[in-house]
Design a protein around this motif. Structure first.
Motif, PDB file in Angstrom:
ATOM      1  N   LEU A  16      11.526 -48.387   3.196  1.00  0.00           N
ATOM      2  CA  LEU A  16      11.555 -49.563   4.074  1.00  0.00           C
ATOM      3  C   LEU A  16      10.942 -49.287   5.441  1.00  0.00           C
ATOM      4  CD1 LEU A  16      15.119 -50.984   3.326  1.00  0.00           C
ATOM      5  CD2 LEU A  16      12.920 -51.899   2.577  1.00  0.00           C
ATOM      6  N   HIS A  17      11.124 -48.060   5.952  1.00  0.00           N
ATOM      7  CA  HIS A  17      10.758 -47.814   7.343  1.00  0.00           C
ATOM      8  C   HIS A  17       9.633 -46.803   7.520  1.00  0.00           C
ATOM      9  CE1 HIS A  17      14.262 -50.160   8.023  1.00  0.00           C
ATOM     10  NE2 HIS A  17      15.082 -49.228   7.597  1.00  0.00           N
ATOM     11  N   PRO A  41       8.501 -38.024  14.767  1.00  0.00           N
ATOM     12  CA  PRO A  41       7.531 -39.093  14.548  1.00  0.00           C
ATOM     13  C   PRO A  41       6.211 -38.520  14.037  1.00  0.00           C
ATOM     14  CG  PRO A  41       8.688 -39.426  16.619  1.00  0.00           C
ATOM     15  CD  PRO A  41       9.106 -38.070  16.109  1.00  0.00           C
ATOM     16  N   GLY A  42       5.713 -39.123  12.956  1.00  0.00           N
ATOM     17  CA  GLY A  42       4.440 -38.713  12.392  1.00  0.00           C
ATOM     18  C   GLY A  42       4.525 -37.654  11.311  1.00  0.00           C
ATOM     19  N   ASN A  43       5.717 -37.089  11.102  1.00  0.00           N
ATOM     20  CA  ASN A  43       5.812 -35.979  10.160  1.00  0.00           C
ATOM     21  C   ASN A  43       6.783 -36.209   9.010  1.00  0.00           C
ATOM     22  OD1 ASN A  43       3.962 -34.057  11.329  1.00  0.00           O
ATOM     23  ND2 ASN A  43       5.404 -33.892  13.010  1.00  0.00           N
ATOM     24  N   CYS A  59       6.123 -42.113   8.207  1.00  0.00           N
ATOM     25  CA  CYS A  59       5.847 -41.990   9.638  1.00  0.00           C
ATOM     26  C   CYS A  59       6.908 -41.223  10.401  1.00  0.00           C
ATOM     27  CB  CYS A  59       5.665 -43.378  10.254  1.00  0.00           C
ATOM     28  SG  CYS A  59       7.135 -44.403  10.186  1.00  0.00           S
ATOM     29  N   GLY A  60       8.091 -40.988   9.781  1.00  0.00           N
ATOM     30  CA  GLY A  60       9.141 -40.293  10.501  1.00  0.00           C
ATOM     31  C   GLY A  60       9.716 -41.150  11.612  1.00  0.00           C
ATOM     32  N   HIS A 109      17.767 -49.354  12.644  1.00  0.00           N
ATOM     33  CA  HIS A 109      17.154 -49.061  11.354  1.00  0.00           C
ATOM     34  C   HIS A 109      17.762 -47.860  10.648  1.00  0.00           C
ATOM     35  CE1 HIS A 109      13.003 -51.224  11.628  1.00  0.00           C
ATOM     36  NE2 HIS A 109      14.017 -52.030  11.472  1.00  0.00           N
ATOM     37  N   HIS A 110      18.152 -46.851  11.407  1.00  0.00           N
ATOM     38  CA  HIS A 110      18.546 -45.607  10.764  1.00  0.00           C
ATOM     39  C   HIS A 110      20.043 -45.359  10.874  1.00  0.00           C
ATOM     40  CE1 HIS A 110      14.421 -44.636   9.876  1.00  0.00           C
ATOM     41  NE2 HIS A 110      14.120 -45.056  11.073  1.00  0.00           N
TER      42      HIS A 110
END
Length: 124
Positions: A46-47, A110-112, A73-74, A86-87
């Motif tokens: 979802l995210h 973020p990004g990983n 996207c982390g 969200h989390h």
């Protein structure tokens, strides 16, 4: 296939594998682990917009470790940075794992992508 059905619910490839020699879990622990797996895969899809999700059940002599990894996207694990809750499922995953005497670990930046582990002790 305790977790095999999880991938079918989400339209993202889920690689599922089991390593080690399986041993039975109590029903409450197995149920909690399934709920953690579902929540982790659902969050990822979802995210994170991942191209793939890996779910591993790794049995050792005295532990079972559920690992869910996605290459999406982390996110920033700092709760203050989480947008729109969200989390918040993370809290529930941690509580379920610890309720069964287990340890919950989260790695993400973020990004990983995101890596979640829930390690449960073998009972008996």
């Amino acid at each position: 296939g305790m977790i095999a059905q999880v991938g079918k619910e989400f339209h993202t490839p889920v690689d599922y594998k089991v390593t080690g020699a399986p041993f039975p879990l109590s029903y409450p622990a197995a149920h909690d682990l399934l709920m953690v797996a579902r929540e982790a895969v659902s969050n990822a899809v979802l995210h994170g917009s991942p191209s793939r999700v890996e779910v591993t059940l790794a049995y050792s002599h005295d532990h079972l470790t559920l690992r869910v990894f996605d290459d999406g996207c982390g996110f920033d694990p700092d709760p203050r940075e989480r947008q729109q809750g969200h989390h918040f499922g993370l809290r529930g995953m941690r509580e379920r794992t610890e309720r069964s005497g287990g340890a919950f670990r989260l790695q993400t930046t973020p990004g990983n992508g995101v890596s979640i582990e829930a390690e449960l002790p073998r009972k008996g």
